[in-house]
Design a protein around this motif. Structure first.
Motif, PDB file in Angstrom:
ATOM      1  N   ALA A  73      -6.939 -11.134 -15.388  1.00  0.00           N
ATOM      2  CA  ALA A  73      -5.768 -11.999 -15.191  1.00  0.00           C
ATOM      3  C   ALA A  73      -4.981 -11.565 -13.962  1.00  0.00           C
ATOM      4  O   ALA A  73      -4.519 -12.405 -13.175  1.00  0.00           O
ATOM      5  CB  ALA A  73      -4.878 -11.976 -16.430  1.00  0.00           C
ATOM      6  N   GLY A  74      -4.827 -10.246 -13.784  1.00  0.00           N
ATOM      7  CA  GLY A  74      -4.120  -9.742 -12.599  1.00  0.00           C
ATOM      8  C   GLY A  74      -4.823 -10.166 -11.322  1.00  0.00           C
ATOM      9  O   GLY A  74      -4.196 -10.595 -10.354  1.00  0.00           O
ATOM     10  N   LEU A  75      -6.156 -10.053 -11.335  1.00  0.00           N
ATOM     11  CA  LEU A  75      -6.937 -10.443 -10.150  1.00  0.00           C
ATOM     12  C   LEU A  75      -6.797 -11.931  -9.866  1.00  0.00           C
ATOM     13  O   LEU A  75      -6.590 -12.359  -8.730  1.00  0.00           O
ATOM     14  CB  LEU A  75      -8.418 -10.107 -10.371  1.00  0.00           C
ATOM     15  N   LEU A  77      -4.434 -14.047 -10.841  1.00  0.00           N
ATOM     16  CA  LEU A  77      -3.085 -14.431 -10.413  1.00  0.00           C
ATOM     17  C   LEU A  77      -2.855 -14.036  -8.958  1.00  0.00           C
ATOM     18  O   LEU A  77      -2.204 -14.749  -8.194  1.00  0.00           O
ATOM     19  CB  LEU A  77      -2.035 -13.777 -11.303  1.00  0.00           C
ATOM     20  N   ALA A  78      -3.426 -12.876  -8.583  1.00  0.00           N
ATOM     21  CA  ALA A  78      -3.227 -12.389  -7.222  1.00  0.00           C
ATOM     22  C   ALA A  78      -4.074 -13.182  -6.229  1.00  0.00           C
ATOM     23  O   ALA A  78      -3.674 -13.391  -5.097  1.00  0.00           O
ATOM     24  CB  ALA A  78      -3.573 -10.907  -7.138  1.00  0.00           C
ATOM     25  N   ASP A  79      -5.254 -13.596  -6.654  1.00  0.00           N
ATOM     26  CA  ASP A  79      -6.159 -14.315  -5.760  1.00  0.00           C
ATOM     27  C   ASP A  79      -6.799 -15.487  -6.509  1.00  0.00           C
ATOM     28  O   ASP A  79      -7.885 -15.389  -7.059  1.00  0.00           O
ATOM     29  CB  ASP A  79      -7.238 -13.347  -5.250  1.00  0.00           C
TER      30      ASP A  79
END
Ligand code: SF4
Lengths: 429, 372
Positions: A73-75, A77-79
């Motif tokens: 999810a972090g990845l 949202l970031a990209d």
């Protein structure tokens, strides 16, 4: 590209392990999809399914047990341009349950492949969240006292927008993975497979039995009509865009000469709903406008609508060190609850301390100078007592004066609230 | 003079924004929640992302993912959240993932007191991870420090690719204070070093005393990241020499830069025999106590540490050398004093600590200094 497999690191699964077929099907799916290698990331969990990232030449992130979806999810949202694939076993599903549910509710455009082989292969065949109650496993009888969970049923009810169940031996697996990856939203594919190293040694599980299991509980078939909604990232960015301006800090310049420019310790004793914290802020704004350093601490109940509300304010021409109250110069006693909270201070007040007490409030014996004021008789509402007592201080040029108070009210309130508060102030000043 | 008026938590958020933070994930917890609230106001208008995790573990997971995609990330919590962060702190240390963690400490153990301050987690932040590899911990004393040290924290996280803690305290985080914006002293921003070599990128190849150059997951070049023991290529290794080198580098990259990492304030008074060492909020009461003692004709010198971990050993040795006696004051029952005793082995080190939910008043500190 005709394969994304890392030829220098071939799969190392036990002979007959379904993970091997799933690896190849995932590769075939990536080839069919035709996304460049550097636009895909495989995020893996722990256990034998956690080896997947090493077999592929794409971006890879391998992390802690059960948390793969959180990195994914972090990845994403970031990209948002990344094709994000998560592999986890039935073990990861169990330990990371909260993250699976959250991912279903969020609906980020990612694909979760849950490689369900009904046990913990790597650690010795212990039972997992999906082990049948009658299976023979490495945790003695423990699975007999529980029931397995239905992964597809759980994720569907948690809001997953795409859910399917398929045998790891199904020839259509790579096509199924293609449609899951092409689907815009959170796609969950549960693959059923054999752990030959552990599970099938003691349990009669074959590809045929798996087919029967799927016949008994058919795949939800992909898109879940009742769960369809916008992708989380797009929705998030749309909502965030509507968010207002960056909140610049409020800057106050010295503009008044403090009537009484020495160190003051002001304690306001009131109750929830009496706007004690706001009054405390007013004293601070006033103090700063008079060129003083200020600090304020508030003490109120976690259940904010009830109980005491106490503000402790320091004003000083010098830098403030210790932020506790040592010898109050002003105490505003506005409610019994507030007074009860700081009961102990009264006996120790000095004879110079000024205590302003509302007529209805009882205070302990004190050597301080006590002035009583009957706000009720002045038809001032309880919610305005704190503000009114600041007006009393201003009328005596104690701590602040009228200009400073008006400045503070103006800086903190909009025009409507400012005018209302000035009505209260005018009753005193 | 341009005074602003904000609580320490808002100052941490403003520091993060000044440092170029563009991703926050956290879970509400008193007394750290207002960092989250502030980031939620500040990030979206600047195009950044701010999300609430389903729990603390997930919040750190989101941060790790975003950091690996190249974002500058912040998260904020308090003691019970640090407990849950632990597995991901280990991940970020071992796999060299830059992130800043604001720990607005409250009184422990366990759920303890949500609205009572204490410097509860001073050893926990350093040791609450597997392997014993180091982290950086910075302790602010007031709102202005919160802003400045958060910028330093981001700089250190970027340069050394490790988690950096802001060891705040409920009494700073939730106390609003005025400070002069013109007095702010922000360091120039440091960004993580991108890999620019012509050879194929090896994600953990680095000089023995440096963090490896960074490339983001999702960029042109393929990147591998793993929480498992890995060689420079990011694949699992069992080669003892490679493992030993990687382990050593995690320590050396910080130790080699201690001079730059060490931040402190001092007030050395000529002809004094006592040095009072403290950190964080407590150092302000120490300053008051020292001023009052000087008035009484019993002056002391003071050293206030802003960098707690790695322990600034050379600084402590150098500063303590001229003094007969060291007094350490802490808002707990003795955590950092153990480091000071270890470093200043053989010196007379006295201690006063308090853990009762309230600040240590200057009078108690004076008593501790005077009671030889
Ligand atoms: S232990 Fe089971 S899951 Fe693991 S590789 Fe062997 S067969 Fe496959």
């Amino acid at each position: 590209m005709n394969s994304f497999l890392n030829t220098s690191r071939p799969p190392v699964f036990c002979p007959g392990c379904t993970h091997d077929r799933i690896t190849k099907s995932l590769d075939a799916a990536l080839v069919k999809l035709g996304i460049p290698d550097n636009k895909t990331v495989i995020v893996t969990d722990i256990g034998c399914s956690g080896l997947f990232d090493t077999f592929f030449n794409v971006h890879a992130l391998h992390g802690v047990h059960g948390r793969a979806l959180t990195y994914a999810a972090g990845l994403k949202l970031a990209d948002p341009s990344l094709n994000v694939i998560v592999t986890m076993g039935d073990g990861g599903m169990g330990i990371g349950g909260a993250h699976v549910l959250a991912a279903c509710r969020k609906n980020l455009d990612m694909t979760l492949i849950i490689l369900n082989n009904f046990n913990f292969g790597m650690t010795g065949g212990q039972y997992s969240a999906t082990t049948p109650s009658d299976a023979q496993v490495g945790s003695e009888f423990l699975n007999q006292a529980e029931i397995p969970m239905d992964i597809c049923g759980v994720v569907e009810s948690a809001g997953a927008t795409y859910v399917s169940r398929i045998s790891g031996h199904d020839d259509g697996l790579s096509d199924e993975l293609v449609s899951a990856m092409q689907y815009k939203g959170f796609a969950v594919v549960e693959t059923l497979g054999l752990c030959t190293g552990r599970y099938t040694k003691r349990n009669q599980l074959t590809p045929k039995v798996i087919d029967q299991m799927i016949e008994q509980r058919p795949s939800p078939g992909g898109m879940i009509a009742r769960n369809q909604r916008p992708e989380y990232g797009e929705r998030y960015r749309q909502l965030a865009k509507e968010k207002g301006k960056f909140p610049e800090p409020f800057v106050v310049k010295k503009q008044f000469d403090m009537p009484d420019a020495r160190r003051h310790e002001v304690v306001i004793l009131g109750s929830a709903g009496m706007r004690i914290v706001t009054a405390g802020d007013m004293v601070c704004f006033a103090g700063i406008s008079g060129g003083l350093n200020v600090s304020i601490k508030n003490d109120y109940n976690i259940t904010v609508l009830r109980g005491q509300s106490v503000s402790e304010i320091l004003l000083s021409p010098d830098t403030i060190g210790y932020t506790g109250i040592e010898s109050p110069t002003v105490v505003l006693a506005l409610s019994d609850e507030g007074v009860a909270r700081r009961q102990k201070i009264f006996a120790g007040l000095s004879s110079d301390t000024y205590v302003l007490k509302e007529a209805s409030v009882a205070i302990p014996d004190t050597p301080a100078q006590v002035e009583e004021i009957d706000f009720k008789a002045m038809k001032i509402k309880k919610t305005d007592w704190a503000l009114a007592s600041l007006a009393v201080l201003a009328s005596q040029k104690r701590v602040l004066n009228k200009d400073m108070l008006v400045f503070a009210l103006k800086s903190r309130f909009n025009e409507k609230v400012f005018n209302l508060s000035m009505e209260t102030v005018e009753k005193i000043l | 003079m341009a005074f602003v008026f904000m609580e320490g938590n808002e100052a941490v958020a403003r520091g993060a924004m000044a440092a170029g933070c563009n991703f926050f994930a956290g879970y509400p917890i008193t007394p750290a929640t207002t960092i989250f609230n502030n980031m939620l106001q500040m990030l979206p208008p600047k195009g950044g992302t701010c999300i609430q995790g389903e729990d603390e573990i997930a919040s750190m997971g989101y941060c790790i993912g975003a950091a690996m995609a190249g974002k500058k990330v912040l998260t904020a919590t308090s003691g019970p959240g640090i407990s849950l962060y632990s597995e991901h702190i280990s991940f970020a240390i071992g796999s060299e993932i830059p992130l800043v963690i604001a720990n607005v400490q409250r009184l422990g153990p366990s759920t303890g007191s949500a609205t009572r301050g204490a410097d509860s987690d001073i050893q926990f932040m350093r040791w609450g991870s597997t392997s014993g590899a180091p982290v950086i911990v910075l302790a602010p004393k007031d709102a202005k420090d919160c802003l400045e040290l958060t910028v330093h924290a981001f700089n250190f996280a970027e340069e050394f690719r490790c988690p950096v803690f802001i060891a705040s305290n409920k009494e700073i985080g939730m106390t609003k204070e005025s400070f002069d914006m013109d007095d702010l002293n922000l360091p120039p921003l440091v960004e993580r070093t991108p890999y620019t070599g012509s050879d194929p990128y090896v994600p953990f190849a680095a000089d023995p005393d440096k963090a490896p150059p960074f490339l983001p997951i999702g960029g042109k070049t393929l990147v591998r990241q793993t929480s498992s023991t890995h060689g420079p290529d990011g694949y699992i290794t069992i080669d003892p020499q490679i493992i030993a080198d990687m382990q050593q580098r995690l320590h050396t990259k910080l130790n080699a830069a201690m001079d730059r990492i060490t931040l402190y304030e001092e007030n050395m008074v000529p002809d004094t025999d006592t040095l009072v060492i403290s950190y964080g909020l407590t150092s302000r009461a120490v300053t008051d106590a020292a001023a009052a003692l000087a008035e009484r004709g019993r002056p002391v010198s003071t050293l206030s540490l802003k960098t707690l971990w790695p322990v600034p050993e050379s600084l402590l040795l150098e500063k303590a050398a001229p003094f007969k006696r060291i007094v350490v004051i802490e808002m707990n029952l003795g955590q950092y004093v153990n480091e000071i005793k270890r470093v200043l082995c053989g010196k007379k080190v006295d201690f006063y600590g308090q853990m009762n939910g309230i600040l240590i008043p200057p009078a108690k500190i004076m008593e501790a200094i005077e009671n030889e």
